[in-house]
Scaffold this motif. Sequence first.
Motif, short mmCIF file in Angstrom:
data_model
loop_
_atom_site.label_atom_id
_atom_site.label_comp_id
_atom_site.label_asym_id
_atom_site.label_seq_id
_atom_site.Cartn_x
_atom_site.Cartn_y
_atom_site.Cartn_z
N SER A 1 36.69 -11.99 43.07
CA SER A 1 37.10 -11.59 41.72
C SER A 1 36.40 -10.31 41.28
CB SER A 1 36.78 -12.72 40.73
OG SER A 1 37.03 -12.31 39.40
N PHE A 2 37.19 -9.35 40.81
CA PHE A 2 36.66 -8.09 40.27
C PHE A 2 36.99 -8.03 38.79
CE2 PHE A 2 36.13 -7.45 44.60
CZ PHE A 2 35.42 -6.30 44.85
N PRO A 3 36.11 -8.57 37.94
CA PRO A 3 36.44 -8.70 36.51
C PRO A 3 36.51 -7.36 35.79
CG PRO A 3 34.17 -9.32 36.90
CD PRO A 3 34.78 -9.13 38.25
N LEU A 4 37.33 -7.34 34.78
CA LEU A 4 37.43 -6.21 33.87
C LEU A 4 36.22 -6.17 32.95
CD1 LEU A 4 41.11 -7.04 33.06
CD2 LEU A 4 40.42 -4.93 34.20
N THR A 5 35.87 -4.99 32.48
CA THR A 5 34.82 -4.85 31.48
C THR A 5 35.47 -4.76 30.10
OG1 THR A 5 33.35 -3.71 33.03
CG2 THR A 5 32.89 -3.45 30.68
N SER A 6 35.00 -5.56 29.17
CA SER A 6 35.61 -5.63 27.84
C SER A 6 35.06 -4.54 26.92
CB SER A 6 35.34 -7.00 27.21
OG SER A 6 35.89 -8.03 27.99
N PHE A 7 35.98 -3.88 26.20
CA PHE A 7 35.62 -2.88 25.20
C PHE A 7 36.28 -3.23 23.87
CE2 PHE A 7 35.72 -0.25 29.20
CZ PHE A 7 34.34 -0.16 29.33
N HIS A 8 35.63 -2.83 22.79
CA HIS A 8 36.25 -2.94 21.47
C HIS A 8 37.33 -1.87 21.34
CE1 HIS A 8 33.43 -5.90 19.90
NE2 HIS A 8 32.41 -5.16 20.31
N ALA A 9 38.11 -1.95 20.26
CA ALA A 9 39.18 -0.99 20.03
C ALA A 9 38.66 0.44 19.94
CB ALA A 9 39.95 -1.35 18.76
N ASP A 10 37.41 0.62 19.48
CA ASP A 10 36.84 1.96 19.37
C ASP A 10 36.21 2.43 20.68
OD1 ASP A 10 34.54 0.44 19.54
OD2 ASP A 10 33.69 1.11 17.62
N GLY A 11 36.31 1.61 21.74
CA GLY A 11 35.79 1.99 23.04
C GLY A 11 34.37 1.54 23.32
N SER A 12 33.69 0.94 22.35
CA SER A 12 32.34 0.46 22.57
C SER A 12 32.35 -0.83 23.37
CB SER A 12 31.61 0.25 21.24
OG SER A 12 32.29 -0.70 20.43
N LEU A 13 31.25 -1.11 24.04
CA LEU A 13 31.13 -2.28 24.90
C LEU A 13 31.21 -3.57 24.07
CD1 LEU A 13 30.59 -3.21 27.85
CD2 LEU A 13 28.14 -3.16 27.28
N ASP A 14 32.01 -4.51 24.53
CA ASP A 14 32.20 -5.80 23.86
C ASP A 14 31.63 -6.90 24.76
OD1 ASP A 14 33.01 -8.05 22.51
OD2 ASP A 14 35.16 -7.73 22.79
N LEU A 15 30.32 -7.15 24.64
CA LEU A 15 29.68 -8.12 25.51
C LEU A 15 30.12 -9.55 25.23
CD1 LEU A 15 25.99 -6.90 25.92
CD2 LEU A 15 27.75 -7.08 27.68
N ASP A 16 30.34 -9.88 23.97
CA ASP A 16 30.81 -11.23 23.66
C ASP A 16 32.19 -11.47 24.26
OD1 ASP A 16 28.52 -11.87 22.27
OD2 ASP A 16 29.34 -11.33 20.31
N GLY A 17 33.07 -10.47 24.12
CA GLY A 17 34.39 -10.59 24.72
C GLY A 17 34.31 -10.68 26.24
N PHE A 18 33.39 -9.93 26.83
CA PHE A 18 33.20 -9.95 28.28
C PHE A 18 32.75 -11.33 28.75
CE2 PHE A 18 30.39 -8.90 32.03
CZ PHE A 18 31.42 -8.59 32.90
N ARG A 19 31.81 -11.92 28.03
CA ARG A 19 31.34 -13.26 28.41
C ARG A 19 32.46 -14.28 28.31
NH1 ARG A 19 26.84 -11.53 25.18
NH2 ARG A 19 24.97 -11.15 26.46
N THR A 20 33.25 -14.20 27.26
CA THR A 20 34.38 -15.12 27.10
C THR A 20 35.38 -14.94 28.23
OG1 THR A 20 34.15 -15.14 24.69
CG2 THR A 20 36.28 -15.80 25.59
N TYR A 21 35.69 -13.70 28.55
CA TYR A 21 36.62 -13.40 29.64
C TYR A 21 36.09 -13.91 30.97
CZ TYR A 21 38.81 -10.51 33.25
OH TYR A 21 39.43 -10.07 34.39
N LEU A 22 34.80 -13.67 31.25
CA LEU A 22 34.21 -14.12 32.50
C LEU A 22 34.25 -15.64 32.64
CD1 LEU A 22 30.96 -12.05 33.21
CD2 LEU A 22 33.09 -12.07 34.50
N ALA A 23 33.96 -16.32 31.55
CA ALA A 23 33.99 -17.79 31.59
C ALA A 23 35.37 -18.28 32.02
CB ALA A 23 33.61 -18.36 30.22
N GLY A 24 36.42 -17.63 31.52
CA GLY A 24 37.77 -17.99 31.91
C GLY A 24 38.04 -17.71 33.38
N GLN A 25 37.47 -16.60 33.88
CA GLN A 25 37.64 -16.27 35.30
C GLN A 25 36.95 -17.30 36.20
OE1 GLN A 25 40.21 -13.91 34.98
NE2 GLN A 25 39.23 -13.05 36.78
N LEU A 26 35.77 -17.71 35.81
CA LEU A 26 34.99 -18.61 36.65
C LEU A 26 35.57 -20.01 36.72
CD1 LEU A 26 31.45 -17.37 35.62
CD2 LEU A 26 32.41 -17.32 37.92
#
Length: 314
Positions: free
Chosen positions: A23-48
């Motif tokens: 699995s090569f997960p995507l990196t989550s960003f907010h609409a303004d392009g800043s890093l979205d770590l909470d979104g990334f963790r949620t996304y990763l949990a779904g991948q795992l």
Amino acid sequence: MDADPPADTVERLRDGMAQDVLSFPLTSFHADGSLDLDGFRTYLAGQLVTNPGALFPACGTGEFSALDEDEYGQVVAAAVEVAAGRVPVIAGTGYGYAQALRFAHIAEDAGSRRTPRPAALPQQGPQDGLVEQLRRIAEGTRLPLVAYQRDHVTYDAETVRRIAAIPGAIGLKDGHSDLDRLQRSTLAAPDGFLFFNGAPTAELQARAYATVGIPAYSSAVHAFAPEIANAFFQALSAGDDSRVDKLLADFYVPFVELRDRRPGYAVSLVKAAARLRGRTVGPVRPPLTDPTPVDLADLEALLTTGLNLIGATR
């Protein structure tokens, strides 16, 4: 925190490769392009939840080249935290050896106990220079190393043998799909050295790679439709050629044709498909661009087709 011994990492990766796609997960960003770590963790949990063979954060699909050093460290640390030892975590590194080593050190500080690997290395050089570059990276980090060849970086069979002799170098990921060269490389490498099919939309070449002893592959489709990626892997593993052919003809080939419409779609289409499924990944960062409205509509229809093929829903 000490890194796992290379032999332990090899064994865990081999077990994971036999179990499912990489699995090569995507990196989550907010609409303004800043890093979205909470979104990334949620996304990763779904991948795992789908039990991938290994997790490769901050690599090409994760927009490695668009991350600064601080963001890179945060992404790797979040991946290690969410994975919690369930699967190997392989952090991407890249550029010249000095910067690649810098990223490897950041991965160490972020708690990665698995394998940093060079992402696409833009420097051209002779085979001796490429080996020396990898040697310096390997000598400078306690983490084991997976080399990567793609674009204008290509290792010949003798070079692969020399790379395999570097302490800490445990494998090679290939993005060229030159089966003649790969067969020579697998024969030149010692037993236990790992090879990965890293071709774009690797499922199209998966059967061909397996014929030269490289069954393991990375799946960009897993980043947005793990159900489809897992169904393909299971059909391929079971030798169900009719199901493999159906998925290739009706989903994977049309996806590749859509991917080839515009540079950068190898990532931005994947991210758009993840958003269509409600995943918290956000937009791509420049120079990548989101799909055009026409291409997005075609992507949505293709996603529906793919899920219908395996009896899943959006």
